[in-house]
Design a protein around this motif. Structure first.
Motif, PDB file in Angstrom:
ATOM      1  N   LEU A 101     -10.999 -11.107  34.169  1.00 43.59           N
ATOM      2  CA  LEU A 101     -11.744 -11.659  33.998  1.00 43.59           C
ATOM      3  C   LEU A 101     -12.119 -12.217  35.147  1.00 43.59           C
ATOM      4  CD1 LEU A 101     -11.639 -13.356  30.711  1.00 43.59           C
ATOM      5  CD2 LEU A 101     -13.567 -11.302  31.293  1.00 43.59           C
ATOM      6  N   PHE A 102     -11.040 -13.314  35.563  1.00 45.55           N
ATOM      7  CA  PHE A 102     -11.215 -13.802  36.802  1.00 45.55           C
ATOM      8  C   PHE A 102     -11.492 -13.572  38.382  1.00 45.55           C
ATOM      9  CE2 PHE A 102      -8.905 -16.042  40.736  1.00 45.55           C
ATOM     10  CZ  PHE A 102      -9.593 -17.586  40.659  1.00 45.55           C
ATOM     11  N   GLN A 103     -11.011 -11.963  38.711  1.00 48.48           N
ATOM     12  CA  GLN A 103     -10.937 -10.867  39.962  1.00 48.48           C
ATOM     13  C   GLN A 103     -12.601 -10.779  39.054  1.00 48.48           C
ATOM     14  OE1 GLN A 103      -8.095  -8.073  39.458  1.00 48.48           O
ATOM     15  NE2 GLN A 103      -6.166  -9.525  39.991  1.00 48.48           N
ATOM     16  N   LYS A 129       1.525 -12.552  24.773  1.00 51.55           N
ATOM     17  CA  LYS A 129       0.911 -14.020  25.998  1.00 51.55           C
ATOM     18  C   LYS A 129       0.077 -13.541  27.419  1.00 51.55           C
ATOM     19  CE  LYS A 129       3.696 -17.590  24.528  1.00 51.55           C
ATOM     20  NZ  LYS A 129       4.858 -18.713  24.713  1.00 51.55           N
ATOM     21  N   GLN A 130       1.628 -11.607  27.728  1.00 51.23           N
ATOM     22  CA  GLN A 130       1.494 -10.722  29.438  1.00 51.23           C
ATOM     23  C   GLN A 130      -0.116 -10.579  29.035  1.00 51.23           C
ATOM     24  OE1 GLN A 130       4.809  -8.381  29.198  1.00 51.23           O
ATOM     25  NE2 GLN A 130       6.071  -9.836  29.468  1.00 51.23           N
ATOM     26  N   ALA A 131      -0.380  -9.913  28.050  1.00 51.09           N
ATOM     27  CA  ALA A 131      -1.689  -9.434  27.688  1.00 51.09           C
ATOM     28  C   ALA A 131      -2.980 -10.373  28.118  1.00 51.09           C
ATOM     29  CB  ALA A 131      -1.588  -9.117  26.114  1.00 51.09           C
ATOM     30  N   ASP A 132      -2.697 -11.733  27.699  1.00 45.65           N
ATOM     31  CA  ASP A 132      -3.898 -12.094  27.040  1.00 45.65           C
ATOM     32  C   ASP A 132      -3.537 -13.138  28.668  1.00 45.65           C
ATOM     33  OD1 ASP A 132      -3.799 -12.689  24.571  1.00 45.65           O
ATOM     34  OD2 ASP A 132      -2.195 -14.507  23.986  1.00 45.65           O
ATOM     35  N   GLU A 133      -2.518 -12.456  29.389  1.00 48.74           N
ATOM     36  CA  GLU A 133      -2.523 -13.479  30.118  1.00 48.74           C
ATOM     37  C   GLU A 133      -3.354 -11.928  31.944  1.00 48.74           C
ATOM     38  OE1 GLU A 133       1.783 -14.026  31.708  1.00 48.74           O
ATOM     39  OE2 GLU A 133       1.104 -16.230  30.782  1.00 48.74           O
ATOM     40  N   GLU A 134      -3.038 -10.886  31.797  1.00 48.19           N
ATOM     41  CA  GLU A 134      -3.540  -9.642  32.926  1.00 48.19           C
ATOM     42  C   GLU A 134      -5.146  -9.946  32.033  1.00 48.19           C
ATOM     43  OE1 GLU A 134      -2.168  -6.297  31.246  1.00 48.19           O
ATOM     44  OE2 GLU A 134       0.518  -6.706  32.192  1.00 48.19           O
ATOM     45  N   GLU A 135      -5.608 -10.405  30.911  1.00 52.02           N
ATOM     46  CA  GLU A 135      -7.361 -10.597  29.971  1.00 52.02           C
ATOM     47  C   GLU A 135      -7.876 -11.506  31.329  1.00 52.02           C
ATOM     48  OE1 GLU A 135      -7.385 -10.275  26.547  1.00 52.02           O
ATOM     49  OE2 GLU A 135      -7.135  -8.379  25.744  1.00 52.02           O
ATOM     50  N   ASP A 136      -7.220 -12.576  30.894  1.00 54.88           N
ATOM     51  CA  ASP A 136      -7.562 -13.440  31.584  1.00 54.88           C
ATOM     52  C   ASP A 136      -7.354 -13.137  33.605  1.00 54.88           C
ATOM     53  OD1 ASP A 136      -7.786 -15.418  29.565  1.00 54.88           O
ATOM     54  OD2 ASP A 136      -5.607 -16.298  29.574  1.00 54.88           O
ATOM     55  N   GLN A 137      -6.487 -12.852  34.014  1.00 54.38           N
ATOM     56  CA  GLN A 137      -6.503 -12.345  35.246  1.00 54.38           C
ATOM     57  C   GLN A 137      -7.682 -11.644  35.574  1.00 54.38           C
ATOM     58  OE1 GLN A 137      -2.900 -10.598  36.637  1.00 54.38           O
ATOM     59  NE2 GLN A 137      -2.136 -12.510  36.738  1.00 54.38           N
TER      60      GLN A 137
END
Length: 350
Positions: A64-66, A54-62
Motif C-alpha cells: 500500500l505504501f509503495q 504479521k508478515q502478511a500484514d507488513e507486506e500488505e502495508d508495504q
C-alpha cells in the motif's frame, strides 16, 4: 547403646519414608513435563501463525505504501509535465510575439548609410521628424578609437577612430507609413561630400539587379561619393554601396551602384577597366544566382528526359537481342549431343 540403636532405627525409618514419598510423587512430575512439552508445541504453532499473519500484514502495508508513493510520483510528474508544457507554450507564445514585434519594427525602421562621423541624433531627428514621430535612433558600424572601448560607449562618447570616414544609423518610426515616406531622403547631401543612402531595414526589400552594376578591384580607402562622381555621367545614381569590414571600416575591394534606369547600366559597362583612384576597376552586370540555378536545369530537363527515353529503348532492344541468342544456346545444351557420341563411336568401330 540402646539409645543409639533406637536413633539409627528411627533414621532408617525416616529415610524409608522419604524414599516412599519420592516414589509416590515421581509420576505426577513426569505428567507435568509432558503437558509442558505439549503446551510448548502448541504455543510454537500459534507463534508461527501469528508471525506469518504479521508478515502478511507488513507486506500488505508495504505494498500500500509503495502504491501510494507511485501514485504521488505520477501525480507530481503529471504536474511537472503540465507546468513544463505551460511554460513551453508561454515561451513559444512569447517568441511568436517577439517575432511579430520584430517584423513590425523592421517595417518601421529605416537604414541610413554614408553618414559623416560627427553626425548626431539631433541632426537625424531634425531631418526625419517631418515624416512622422520617431521612436529611436541608433548608430552602427562605428569603429572605436581604442580596442578596450565598446562600440556603444564609442557612440555615446563620440570616441571614433580617426581613420573612420562614415557611419550608419537606424531610425525607427512609430508608424510604418512614415518609414515608407522617409525613403524620399535617399541621395540627399547631408554634408559636403556625403550623400546618404536611405533604405528599409526589412529583409523583404529586394535589390533590383537589372538596374545595378557590380564593381571590383576598388581601393580600400575609397568613399561612396567618389564612386558616385565616377558614374554620374552614365545616369542618375540612386545609391552606392561599398562593402566594408565591420572591425576596421575599410573597404573589401568591391561594391554596387544602383541607377534609376536600365539604360544607365549599358553606359556604365563601358567604364570597365577605367581608372578610379589609381586602380583599374572591373564593371559587370549583377545577375541573380537563383535564376542562374533554375534556368539551366529547366532548359536541360526535356533533353535529359529524351536522352533517358532513348537509353531505355536501347536497353530494352539489347535485352531482347540477348534473349534471342540465349534461346538456341539453351537448346544446344540439351542431351542431344549424347546421342551423337555413340553414333560416332559406332562408325569408328565399323
Amino acid at each position: 547403646k540402646g539409645k543409639k540403636k533406637r536413633k539409627r532405627a528411627e533414621e532408617g525409618e525416616e529415610v524409608s519414608e522419604d524414599q516412599s514419598l519420592s516414589n509416590i510423587e515421581e509420576p505426577p512430575v513426569k505428567a507435568k513435563k509432558a503437558r509442558k512439552k505439549e503446551r510448548s508445541e502448541a504455543e510454537k504453532k500459534l507463534s508461527q501463525r501469528e508471525n506469518a499473519l504479521k508478515q502478511a500484514d507488513e507486506e500488505e502495508d508495504q505494498k500500500l505504501f509503495q502504491s501510494k508513493v507511485k501514485q504521488k510520483k505520477k501525480a507530481s510528474q503529471a504536474i511537472t509535465k503540465s507546468v513544463v508544457n505551460s511554460a513551453t507554450d508561454a515561451t513559444a507564445k512569447q517568441q511568436k510575439r517577439k517575432q511579430v514585434a520584430d517584423k513590425t519594427a523592421e517595417r518601421r525602421t529605416v537604414f541610413v548609410g554614408n553618414l559623416p562621423v560627427n553626425c548626431t541624433v539631433q541632426v537625424l531627428t531634425s531631418l526625419f521628424k517631418k515624416y512622422g514621430p520617431i521612436q529611436s535612433v541608433r548608430f552602427r558600424s562605428l569603429i572605436p578609437a581604442e580596442d578596450t572601448v565598446s562600440k556603444k560607449v564609442a557612440a555615446i562618447k563620440h570616441k571614433v577612430h580617426p581613420n573612420a570616414k562614415s557611419v550608419n544609423a537606424y531610425v525607427v518610426f512609430k508608424e510604418e507609413c512614415d518609414a515608407q515616406e522617409a525613403l524620399k531622403e535617399n541621395g540627399t547631401e547631408i554634408a559636403s561630400g556625403f550623400h546618404i543612402r536611405v533604405d528599409t531595414a526589412s529583409k523583404t526589400s529586394s535589390h533590383d539587379s537589372k538596374r545595378s552594376v557590380f564593381l571590383g578591384n576598388l581601393s580600400y580607402d575609397i568613399r561612396d561619393d567618389a564612386v558616385r562622381e565616377h558614374f554620374q555621367d552614365c545616369g542618375d545614381v540612386v545609391g552606392v554601396r561599398v562593402v566594408r569590414d565591420r572591425t576596421t571600416g575599410l573597404g573589401k575591394g568591391f561594391g554596387y551602384v544602383l541607377f534609376e534606369n536600365t539604360d544607365a547600366v549599358h553606359l556604365a559597362l563601358k567604364l570597365n577597366n577605367s581608372v578610379l583612384m589609381g586602380r583599374k576597376i572591373r564593371v559587370q552586370r549583377v545577375t541573380d544566382k537563383k535564376k542562374e540555378q533554375k534556368g539551366p536545369d529547366q532548359s536541360r530537363a526535356p533533353k535529359d528526359r529524351a536522352d533517358k527515353k532513348r537509353k531505355k529503348e536501347k536497353s530494352f532492344s539489347n535485352d531482347s537481342f540477348v534473349g534471342e541468342k540465349a534461346n538456341p544456346l539453351k537448346k544446344s545444351t540439351k542431351p542431344k549431343r549424347l546421342k551423337t557420341t555413340p553414333r560416332s563411336k559406332a562408325g569408328k568401330n565399323k
